[in-house]
Scaffold this motif. Structure first.
Motif, PDB file in Angstrom:
ATOM      1  N   THR A   1     -99.936 -59.216  13.300  1.00 55.53           N
ATOM      2  CA  THR A   1     -99.398 -58.953  14.632  1.00 55.53           C
ATOM      3  C   THR A   1    -100.432 -59.256  15.706  1.00 55.53           C
ATOM      4  OG1 THR A   1     -97.921 -57.254  13.746  1.00 55.53           O
ATOM      5  CG2 THR A   1     -98.360 -57.187  16.116  1.00 55.53           C
ATOM      6  N   MET A   2    -101.677 -58.856  15.481  1.00 53.84           N
ATOM      7  CA  MET A   2    -102.732 -59.124  16.462  1.00 53.84           C
ATOM      8  C   MET A   2    -102.974 -60.621  16.619  1.00 53.84           C
ATOM      9  SD  MET A   2    -103.655 -56.475  18.047  1.00 53.84           S
ATOM     10  CE  MET A   2    -105.188 -56.991  18.799  1.00 53.84           C
ATOM     11  N   PHE A   3    -102.926 -61.371  15.525  1.00 54.28           N
ATOM     12  CA  PHE A   3    -103.076 -62.824  15.631  1.00 54.28           C
ATOM     13  C   PHE A   3    -101.939 -63.426  16.457  1.00 54.28           C
ATOM     14  CE2 PHE A   3    -105.817 -63.757  11.605  1.00 54.28           C
ATOM     15  CZ  PHE A   3    -106.962 -63.484  12.319  1.00 54.28           C
ATOM     16  N   GLN A   4    -100.741 -62.927  16.258  1.00 52.33           N
ATOM     17  CA  GLN A   4     -99.598 -63.425  17.028  1.00 52.33           C
ATOM     18  C   GLN A   4     -99.779 -63.103  18.517  1.00 52.33           C
ATOM     19  OE1 GLN A   4     -95.806 -61.775  15.849  1.00 52.33           O
ATOM     20  NE2 GLN A   4     -94.707 -63.583  16.549  1.00 52.33           N
ATOM     21  N   VAL A   5    -100.195 -61.886  18.824  1.00 47.09           N
ATOM     22  CA  VAL A   5    -100.443 -61.495  20.211  1.00 47.09           C
ATOM     23  C   VAL A   5    -101.563 -62.350  20.798  1.00 47.09           C
ATOM     24  CG1 VAL A   5    -101.320 -59.629  21.691  1.00 47.09           C
ATOM     25  CG2 VAL A   5     -99.573 -59.139  19.966  1.00 47.09           C
ATOM     26  N   MET A   6    -102.649 -62.525  20.059  1.00 42.23           N
ATOM     27  CA  MET A   6    -103.774 -63.324  20.549  1.00 42.23           C
ATOM     28  C   MET A   6    -103.362 -64.774  20.789  1.00 42.23           C
ATOM     29  SD  MET A   6    -106.888 -61.880  18.212  1.00 42.23           S
ATOM     30  CE  MET A   6    -107.888 -63.328  18.486  1.00 42.23           C
ATOM     31  N   GLY A   7    -102.564 -65.337  19.894  1.00 44.18           N
ATOM     32  CA  GLY A   7    -102.120 -66.718  20.067  1.00 44.18           C
ATOM     33  C   GLY A   7    -101.324 -66.894  21.344  1.00 44.18           C
ATOM     34  N   HIS A   8    -100.362 -66.009  21.562  1.00 43.51           N
ATOM     35  CA  HIS A   8     -99.566 -66.077  22.798  1.00 43.51           C
ATOM     36  C   HIS A   8    -100.435 -65.778  24.024  1.00 43.51           C
ATOM     37  CE1 HIS A   8     -95.581 -66.835  21.242  1.00 43.51           C
ATOM     38  NE2 HIS A   8     -95.766 -65.914  20.306  1.00 43.51           N
ATOM     39  N   ALA A   9    -101.395 -64.865  23.870  1.00 46.20           N
ATOM     40  CA  ALA A   9    -102.270 -64.523  24.991  1.00 46.20           C
ATOM     41  C   ALA A   9    -103.202 -65.685  25.341  1.00 46.20           C
ATOM     42  CB  ALA A   9    -103.077 -63.267  24.666  1.00 46.20           C
ATOM     43  N   LEU A  10    -103.692 -66.409  24.339  1.00 44.09           N
ATOM     44  CA  LEU A  10    -104.516 -67.589  24.615  1.00 44.09           C
ATOM     45  C   LEU A  10    -103.702 -68.640  25.363  1.00 44.09           C
ATOM     46  CD1 LEU A  10    -106.499 -67.870  21.275  1.00 44.09           C
ATOM     47  CD2 LEU A  10    -107.499 -67.570  23.554  1.00 44.09           C
ATOM     48  N   ASP A  11    -102.473 -68.828  24.953  1.00 48.77           N
ATOM     49  CA  ASP A  11    -101.563 -69.742  25.640  1.00 48.77           C
ATOM     50  C   ASP A  11    -101.404 -69.302  27.092  1.00 48.77           C
ATOM     51  OD1 ASP A  11     -99.007 -70.905  26.609  1.00 48.77           O
ATOM     52  OD2 ASP A  11     -98.742 -71.559  24.545  1.00 48.77           O
ATOM     53  N   ALA A  12    -101.174 -68.012  27.305  1.00 51.46           N
ATOM     54  CA  ALA A  12    -100.928 -67.482  28.652  1.00 51.46           C
ATOM     55  C   ALA A  12    -102.166 -67.545  29.535  1.00 51.46           C
ATOM     56  CB  ALA A  12    -100.431 -66.035  28.550  1.00 51.46           C
ATOM     57  N   ILE A  13    -103.309 -67.147  29.014  1.00 46.53           N
ATOM     58  CA  ILE A  13    -104.515 -67.106  29.857  1.00 46.53           C
ATOM     59  C   ILE A  13    -104.963 -68.505  30.241  1.00 46.53           C
ATOM     60  CG2 ILE A  13    -106.279 -67.066  28.038  1.00 46.53           C
ATOM     61  CD1 ILE A  13    -107.714 -64.910  29.779  1.00 46.53           C
TER      62      ILE A  13
ATOM     63  N   TYR B   1    -100.090 -72.250  21.718  1.00 49.17           N
ATOM     64  CA  TYR B   1    -100.012 -71.504  20.464  1.00 49.17           C
ATOM     65  C   TYR B   1     -99.064 -72.227  19.524  1.00 49.17           C
ATOM     66  CZ  TYR B   1     -98.920 -67.598  17.297  1.00 49.17           C
ATOM     67  OH  TYR B   1     -98.719 -66.797  16.195  1.00 49.17           O
ATOM     68  N   LEU B   2     -99.565 -72.563  18.324  1.00 49.86           N
ATOM     69  CA  LEU B   2     -98.757 -73.294  17.349  1.00 49.86           C
ATOM     70  C   LEU B   2     -98.172 -72.390  16.267  1.00 49.86           C
ATOM     71  CD1 LEU B   2    -101.038 -76.432  16.780  1.00 49.86           C
ATOM     72  CD2 LEU B   2     -99.107 -76.180  18.361  1.00 49.86           C
ATOM     73  N   GLY B   3     -98.519 -71.125  16.278  1.00 52.23           N
ATOM     74  CA  GLY B   3     -98.019 -70.214  15.253  1.00 52.23           C
ATOM     75  C   GLY B   3     -99.085 -69.923  14.220  1.00 52.23           C
ATOM     76  N   SER B   4     -98.643 -69.727  12.988  1.00 54.30           N
ATOM     77  CA  SER B   4     -99.578 -69.336  11.939  1.00 54.30           C
ATOM     78  C   SER B   4     -99.818 -70.421  10.901  1.00 54.30           C
ATOM     79  CB  SER B   4     -99.069 -68.067  11.243  1.00 54.30           C
ATOM     80  OG  SER B   4     -97.811 -68.319  10.655  1.00 54.30           O
ATOM     81  N   SER B   5     -99.119 -71.527  10.998  1.00 57.54           N
ATOM     82  CA  SER B   5     -99.286 -72.600  10.015  1.00 57.54           C
ATOM     83  C   SER B   5    -100.084 -73.745  10.634  1.00 57.54           C
ATOM     84  CB  SER B   5     -97.928 -73.123   9.552  1.00 57.54           C
ATOM     85  OG  SER B   5     -97.194 -72.093   8.948  1.00 57.54           O
TER      86      SER B   5
ATOM     87  N   VAL C   1     -96.962 -62.977  26.972  1.00 58.00           N
ATOM     88  CA  VAL C   1     -97.013 -62.649  25.540  1.00 58.00           C
ATOM     89  C   VAL C   1     -95.666 -62.098  25.086  1.00 58.00           C
ATOM     90  CG1 VAL C   1     -98.008 -61.059  23.840  1.00 58.00           C
ATOM     91  CG2 VAL C   1     -99.514 -62.325  25.383  1.00 58.00           C
ATOM     92  N   ALA C   2     -95.120 -61.161  25.860  1.00 61.25           N
ATOM     93  CA  ALA C   2     -93.821 -60.570  25.503  1.00 61.25           C
ATOM     94  C   ALA C   2     -92.736 -61.635  25.458  1.00 61.25           C
ATOM     95  CB  ALA C   2     -93.454 -59.467  26.492  1.00 61.25           C
ATOM     96  N   THR C   3     -92.728 -62.516  26.453  1.00 60.75           N
ATOM     97  CA  THR C   3     -91.737 -63.594  26.489  1.00 60.75           C
ATOM     98  C   THR C   3     -91.872 -64.497  25.260  1.00 60.75           C
ATOM     99  OG1 THR C   3     -91.749 -63.554  28.899  1.00 60.75           O
ATOM    100  CG2 THR C   3     -90.870 -65.531  27.855  1.00 60.75           C
ATOM    101  N   GLY C   4     -93.104 -64.863  24.927  1.00 60.13           N
ATOM    102  CA  GLY C   4     -93.341 -65.724  23.774  1.00 60.13           C
ATOM    103  C   GLY C   4     -92.948 -65.067  22.466  1.00 60.13           C
TER     104      GLY C   4
END
Length: 186
Positions: A20-32, A75-79, A171-174
């Protein structure tokens, strides 16, 4: 038996938390990378098409982002795709949990030999600065001070609060968009 079961439950809980934290961080990196000038300036120096992965060995959760140009991270996801330019790998889920639950700073985890860097060290330092900036903005100062090596002295409340709100909104939107993709038949 009970001890083994509780260890298994703890491992599962840590794995879900890290995922979950990786998912949040990925979307947050995209957003920031859309809003913060310092992150944009730092990310602009990454090669276009640069792919960054943070993962847990041997086959644990991961996050993958790509520099698409002009300082924008996507953010490309987890793969990860076939070519990853930089990979930061935690040696065990417990090590990732320590860092992502802000019990240990990233620099300390590296010094304690809890993670590996595969790729250009200069790019790893750049990505670490981006991650530190992200954490400083989205986390309360007390928590961020535990997470980053040095809290930015120039990060004031009037920059931090609107920045954090904007990032969390994105992040929430993503994450909602990700859930919608998982649920809807394609």
């Amino acid at each position: 038996m009970l001890r083994k079961l509780s260890r298994s439950a703890a491992l599962t809980a840590r794995r879900r938390y890290v995922q979950t934290m990786f998912q949040v961080m990925g979307h947050a990196l995209d957003a920031i990378s859309r809003t913060d000038k310092k992150v944009l300036d730092e990310a602009r120096l990454l090669p276009v098409g640069f792919v960054f992965e943070m993962t847990v060995l041997p086959a644990g959760p991961s996050l993958v982002v790509e520099h698409v140009g002009e300082g924008r991270l996507r953010y490309l996801g987890s793969s990860p795709p076939a070519n990853v330019d930089l990979s930061i790998r935690f040696k065990h889920i417990a090590h990732a949990f320590l860092v992502l639950s802000f019990q240990e700073k990233t620099a300390e985890a590296f010094a304690n030999d809890r993670m590996l860097v595969d790729g250009d060290i200069g790019l790893a330092v750049r990505m670490t600065r981006i991650l530190n900036r992200l954490e400083a903005i989205i986390l309360p100062r007390l928590v961020a001070s535990r997470a980053v090596k040095e809290y930015p002295a120039d990060l004031g409340l009037f920059e931090k609060v609107p920045g954090a709100i904007n990032i969390y909104r994105r992040v929430a939107t993503g994450m909602i968009r990700d859930l919608t993709k998982e649920v809807s038949p394609t």
